[in-house]
Design an enzyme around this catalytic site. Sequence first.
Site, PDB file in Angstrom:
ATOM      1  CG  HIS A  96      -1.994   1.041   1.142  1.00 55.16           C
ATOM      2  ND1 HIS A  96      -1.772   2.364   1.478  1.00 55.16           N
ATOM      3  CD2 HIS A  96      -3.296   0.965   0.746  1.00 55.16           C
ATOM      4  CE1 HIS A  96      -2.886   3.050   1.309  1.00 55.16           C
ATOM      5  NE2 HIS A  96      -3.829   2.226   0.865  1.00 55.16           N
ATOM      6  CD  GLU A 168      -5.711   1.310  -3.040  1.00 57.04           C
ATOM      7  OE1 GLU A 168      -6.746   1.622  -2.450  1.00 57.04           O
ATOM      8  OE2 GLU A 168      -4.663   0.992  -2.453  1.00 57.04           O
ATOM      9  N   GLY A 174      -7.936   8.708  -0.860  1.00 53.95           N
ATOM     10  CA  GLY A 174      -8.438   9.601   0.178  1.00 53.95           C
ATOM     11  C   GLY A 174      -8.937  10.940  -0.311  1.00 53.95           C
ATOM     12  CB  SER A 212     -12.191   8.740  -4.099  1.00 53.46           C
ATOM     13  OG  SER A 212     -11.094   9.387  -3.488  1.00 53.46           O
TER      14      SER A 212
END
Length: 254
Positions: A96, A168, A174, A212
């Site tokens: 991540h 991502e 975020g 998101s």
Amino acid sequence: MRKPLVGINMKNYINTRAQTSEWLEATIPLLENFSDVDTFIFPSMGTLETTANLLAGTSFGFGPQNMAPEKSGPLTGEFSVESIIDLNANYVEIGHAERKNLFHEKTSEIAKKIKLALDEKITPVVCVGEEVHANDTNELKNALKKQIEALFQTINLAQWENVVLAYEPEWAIGKASSAETNYIESAHQALREIIRELGGDETLVRIIYGGSVSKENAAEIVRQKNVDGLFVGRFGHKPQNFADIVSIVSKTKG
């Protein structure tokens, strides 16, 4: 045909056993009619055993948000793959952006984690994505290819089908809105092309989008040919929201 997949990463937001129990006990019944979609959760690390107990006997997958690059040894603060196996977990989140940016994880370490997870029959959900918005598809593919080549150079070609890629883009994590739909599809298509160029069977690899995700954009995103599902963040903290995303994926992909 690749089975649709929806996951959620709790990060360090839902951290107590009571909170995790409440979320799972509310969510599990909401997913009973969606057997055509695989689901998984990466709970806060301190609630893994609680998660394991509550998900025993269900098809809801789970695992830790990180793991050590070695089975055992002097790795203070790490989480061993042996512990993952002992918990009967079936997924692990690897690479991540926050692990790389906050804890300075190196690509070589992430690659070792991926290989170890695959060798131990744990499904790695490998996070990939460019740092800044690419100007065109060639720039996007080149950025992703550099990552994929470095991360997967040691795996056996047959292991590709057991990999889940979570695309991502770091610039969308975020944020108030996701990446543009056509941009997301271009990235997923590029990832499949890269896997094929490396000798893997891209038709077997599930690639999901994270960044998101919400009810407002879920259907349009998973309607894309190369998108197999969604990786949900804070929007899924409400059980009904997570179930709604699974429902949307089921209706669109199932």
